[in-house]
Scaffold this active site. Structure first.
Site, PDB file in Angstrom:
ATOM      1  N   ARG A  30      34.269 -18.910  31.468  1.00  0.00           N
ATOM      2  CA  ARG A  30      35.496 -17.618  31.689  1.00  0.00           C
ATOM      3  C   ARG A  30      35.996 -17.709  33.018  1.00  0.00           C
ATOM      4  NH1 ARG A  30      35.989 -14.320  27.088  1.00  0.00           N
ATOM      5  NH2 ARG A  30      36.025 -15.570  25.328  1.00  0.00           N
ATOM      6  N   ARG A  34      41.201 -13.003  33.295  1.00  0.00           N
ATOM      7  CA  ARG A  34      41.935 -11.823  33.690  1.00  0.00           C
ATOM      8  C   ARG A  34      41.353 -11.342  34.950  1.00  0.00           C
ATOM      9  NH1 ARG A  34      40.898  -9.015  28.065  1.00  0.00           N
ATOM     10  NH2 ARG A  34      39.261 -10.466  28.398  1.00  0.00           N
ATOM     11  N   ARG A  43      50.097 -13.989  32.098  1.00  0.00           N
ATOM     12  CA  ARG A  43      49.988 -13.275  30.766  1.00  0.00           C
ATOM     13  C   ARG A  43      50.960 -12.146  30.425  1.00  0.00           C
ATOM     14  NH1 ARG A  43      48.461 -12.380  26.897  1.00  0.00           N
ATOM     15  NH2 ARG A  43      46.504 -11.604  26.446  1.00  0.00           N
ATOM     16  N   ASP A  79      40.749 -21.765  23.314  1.00  0.00           N
ATOM     17  CA  ASP A  79      39.597 -20.731  22.769  1.00  0.00           C
ATOM     18  C   ASP A  79      39.064 -21.152  21.873  1.00  0.00           C
ATOM     19  OD1 ASP A  79      39.468 -17.494  22.901  1.00  0.00           O
ATOM     20  OD2 ASP A  79      39.138 -18.210  20.803  1.00  0.00           O
ATOM     21  N   TYR A 154      32.967 -15.407  12.729  1.00  0.00           N
ATOM     22  CA  TYR A 154      34.331 -14.808  13.034  1.00  0.00           C
ATOM     23  C   TYR A 154      35.131 -14.956  11.684  1.00  0.00           C
ATOM     24  CZ  TYR A 154      34.064 -14.020  17.903  1.00  0.00           C
ATOM     25  OH  TYR A 154      33.777 -13.703  19.225  1.00  0.00           O
TER      26      TYR A 154
HETATM   27  C1  CP3 Z   1      33.019 -15.897  21.691  1.00  0.00           C
HETATM   28  C2  CP3 Z   1      34.257 -16.807  22.236  1.00  0.00           C
HETATM   29  C3  CP3 Z   1      35.674 -16.547  21.890  1.00  0.00           C
HETATM   30  N1  CP3 Z   1      36.368 -17.477  22.923  1.00  0.00           N
HETATM   31  C4  CP3 Z   1      35.397 -18.220  23.545  1.00  0.00           C
HETATM   32  C5  CP3 Z   1      33.976 -17.890  23.144  1.00  0.00           C
HETATM   33  C6  CP3 Z   1      32.799 -18.372  23.527  1.00  0.00           C
HETATM   34  C7  CP3 Z   1      32.521 -17.820  24.859  1.00  0.00           C
HETATM   35  C8  CP3 Z   1      31.867 -16.428  24.803  1.00  0.00           C
HETATM   36  O1  CP3 Z   1      30.917 -16.250  24.277  1.00  0.00           O
HETATM   37  O2  CP3 Z   1      32.532 -15.705  25.657  1.00  0.00           O
HETATM   38  C9  CP3 Z   1      35.567 -19.414  24.575  1.00  0.00           C
HETATM   39  C10 CP3 Z   1      36.742 -19.529  25.590  1.00  0.00           C
HETATM   40  N2  CP3 Z   1      37.901 -18.562  25.433  1.00  0.00           N
HETATM   41  C11 CP3 Z   1      38.627 -18.743  26.653  1.00  0.00           C
HETATM   42  C12 CP3 Z   1      38.106 -19.721  27.093  1.00  0.00           C
HETATM   43  C13 CP3 Z   1      38.581 -20.562  28.614  1.00  0.00           C
HETATM   44  C14 CP3 Z   1      38.060 -21.337  29.489  1.00  0.00           C
HETATM   45  C15 CP3 Z   1      37.197 -20.571  30.255  1.00  0.00           C
HETATM   46  O3  CP3 Z   1      36.050 -20.269  30.187  1.00  0.00           O
HETATM   47  O4  CP3 Z   1      37.669 -20.094  31.553  1.00  0.00           O
HETATM   48  C16 CP3 Z   1      36.870 -20.119  26.409  1.00  0.00           C
HETATM   49  C17 CP3 Z   1      35.601 -21.334  26.892  1.00  0.00           C
HETATM   50  C18 CP3 Z   1      39.600 -18.160  26.953  1.00  0.00           C
HETATM   51  C19 CP3 Z   1      39.980 -16.719  26.594  1.00  0.00           C
HETATM   52  N3  CP3 Z   1      39.988 -16.334  25.276  1.00  0.00           N
HETATM   53  C20 CP3 Z   1      40.291 -15.004  25.295  1.00  0.00           C
HETATM   54  C21 CP3 Z   1      40.377 -14.570  26.540  1.00  0.00           C
HETATM   55  C22 CP3 Z   1      40.912 -13.018  26.988  1.00  0.00           C
HETATM   56  C23 CP3 Z   1      41.891 -12.841  27.789  1.00  0.00           C
HETATM   57  C24 CP3 Z   1      43.247 -13.011  27.371  1.00  0.00           C
HETATM   58  O5  CP3 Z   1      43.694 -12.506  26.315  1.00  0.00           O
HETATM   59  O6  CP3 Z   1      43.999 -13.425  28.041  1.00  0.00           O
HETATM   60  C25 CP3 Z   1      40.597 -15.584  27.204  1.00  0.00           C
HETATM   61  C26 CP3 Z   1      40.558 -15.771  29.030  1.00  0.00           C
HETATM   62  C27 CP3 Z   1      40.318 -14.073  24.187  1.00  0.00           C
HETATM   63  C28 CP3 Z   1      39.020 -14.005  23.275  1.00  0.00           C
HETATM   64  N4  CP3 Z   1      38.584 -14.956  22.551  1.00  0.00           N
HETATM   65  C29 CP3 Z   1      37.248 -14.664  22.143  1.00  0.00           C
HETATM   66  C30 CP3 Z   1      36.916 -13.425  22.918  1.00  0.00           C
HETATM   67  C31 CP3 Z   1      35.479 -12.691  22.351  1.00  0.00           C
HETATM   68  C32 CP3 Z   1      37.937 -12.959  23.447  1.00  0.00           C
HETATM   69  C33 CP3 Z   1      37.812 -11.816  24.229  1.00  0.00           C
HETATM   70  C34 CP3 Z   1      38.829 -10.518  23.908  1.00  0.00           C
HETATM   71  C35 CP3 Z   1      39.309  -9.534  24.951  1.00  0.00           C
HETATM   72  O7  CP3 Z   1      38.430  -9.249  25.695  1.00  0.00           O
HETATM   73  O8  CP3 Z   1      40.352  -9.083  25.276  1.00  0.00           O
HETATM   74  C36 CP3 Z   1      36.403 -15.505  21.310  1.00  0.00           C
END
Ligand code: CP3
Length: 359
Positions: A30, A34, A43, A79, A154
């Site tokens: 990540r 943010r 965003r 994602d 999911y």
């Molecule tokens: C479980 C999982 C997800 N997505 C991902 C996982 C596996 C990694 C982990 O265990 O954290 C993988 C992921 N998601 C994202 C990336 C981008 C690359 C990086 O690592 O920088 C990666 C590798 C962008 C994202 N994916 C997400 C964000 C959150 C920020 C946003 O909405 O811009 C980002 C940067 C949304 C997301 N998508 C998911 C979650 C739990 C969330 C967070 C929800 C929140 O906190 O608002 C599912």
């Protein structure tokens, strides 16, 4: 030319292969997100999925942490849910919640209607982003996909879950249906990762973030064979494959046995103990507690050095966090960590590597 081929001595790829490197390589799960004010600003105009569908913007976001933090690898901005849409299931990403499915998967017909999609047809924008990046990035690009258990959780729960009751119930009550679902997911994700590598990714990570909720027995019988198939499907491409999840201390030996090149470790398991469990055939990646980044710099530095000292006891080590960067993290703390990791000299560690390892 694959991204990263420009640097045979690249420290990230060398560490993945357990070859000696000039410095300990570092990147952060990540690392685009943010905590970065510029990301938050983007965003305000674009949703996360908008960014993913816009190759130039997506490439820019992927690159931001490379320029700002000095990390040794970039990870594709996307994602794990993006290919779930391509399989035919609608979802939304809800702020501070995570993925939410329009209709959770529960029945026989739901599994039957999942598409094992053709990546170039279904997700051309992801591959366009990778092609764009492969030419311009100064460091290797890591592609990624969700692991089969995590994606299934999911799909079946309909969103994030604490105990995975629906997922595990389906696994226990309908092992035949579960295996069909795992087969489709692992086949689709192996194809998707293959396409990412062919487009120019130098390594890939399989995020099976929530698989640590399973017993060792359930993992071995119901998930591991599918992960092994994914690894076998990708083996001919000869790029490192990282397998990661949280709460996986008891699964680490089985993780190493999947065929992964690198095993990701969360902060709960010290890296010397992780090494005892995985043996010497894989590299390790991890495992600073992401909450350490909220400590005063001098405290953080000690935490970083402890991780480095344990990680560098054996060849094949990549510094990372034990899970993703938290949104309220201070960017300057991440910059400091990169600086300290790069300043670390394994020879001055209390556990110096042998001459052979440093040759
Ligand atoms: C479980 C999982 C997800 N997505 C991902 C996982 C596996 C990694 C982990 O265990 O954290 C993988 C992921 N998601 C994202 C990336 C981008 C690359 C990086 O690592 O920088 C990666 C590798 C962008 C994202 N994916 C997400 C964000 C959150 C920020 C946003 O909405 O811009 C980002 C940067 C949304 C997301 N998508 C998911 C979650 C739990 C969330 C967070 C929800 C929140 O906190 O608002 C599912």
């Amino acid at each position: 030319m694959r991204n990263g081929d420009f640097a045979v001595n690249n420290r990230f790829l060398r560490a993945c292969r357990r070859e000696p490197a000039d410095r300990v390589p570092v990147w952060f799960m990540r690392q685009a997100g943010r905590y970065d004010p510029e990301y938050r600003q983007i965003r305000e105009t674009y949703t996360l999925l908008d960014i993913c569908r816009e190759p130039e913007l997506c490439a820019r976001v992927t690159r931001m942490p490379v320029d700002k933090l000095g990390v040794d690898a970039a990870i594709l901005f996307s994602d794990i849910m993006v290919p779930v849409g391509a399989m035919g299931m609608s979802f939304s990403l809800q702020e501070n919640v995570g993925p939410v499915m329009e209709h959770p998967l529960r029945a026989e017909e739901d599994v039957a209607s999942l598409r094992v999609f053709e990546p170039e047809e279904a997700l051309p924008y992801v591959l366009a982003t990778i092609r764009h990046l492969a030419k311009a990035l100064p460091v290797p690009l890591i592609g990624f996909a969700g692991g089969p258990f995590t994606l299934a959780s999911y799909m079946i729960e309909g969103g994030p879950s604490r105990d995975y009751v629906h997922t595990k119930t389906l696994m226990l009550a309908r092992p035949d249906l579960w295996d069909r679902l795992m087969s489709k997911l692992s086949q689709a994700m192996a194809r998707y990762l293959r396409a990412q590598i062919q487009a120019g990714a130098s390594a890939v990570q399989i995020f099976d973030s929530w698989v640590g909720s399973l017993s060792v027995h359930a993992f071995r019988v119901r998930v591991k064979p599918h992960v092994q198939r994914m690894m076998a499907d990708l083996a001919d491409l000869r790029v490192p494959v990282i397998y990661f999840g949280v709460h996986t201390g008891e699964l680490l030996a089985d993780f190493a046995d999947t065929g992964a090149t690198v095993v990701g470790v969360d902060w709960r398991t010290p890296l010397d103990r992780a090494r005892q469990r995985v043996g010497t055939s894989v590299a390790l990646q991890g495992n600073l507690d992401p909450v350490s980044l909220f400590a005063p710099p001098e405290v953080l530095r000690r935490e970083v050095e402890t991780v480095l000292e344990l990680g560098t006891q054996s060849p094949g080590y990549i510094f990372n966090l034990g899970h993703g960067v938290k949104p309220s993290t201070d960017l300057a703390q991440l910059q400091r960590v990169v600086e300290w990791v790069h300043a670390f000299d394994p020879a001055n560690s209390p556990y110096p590597p042998s001459k052979e390892e440093r040759a």
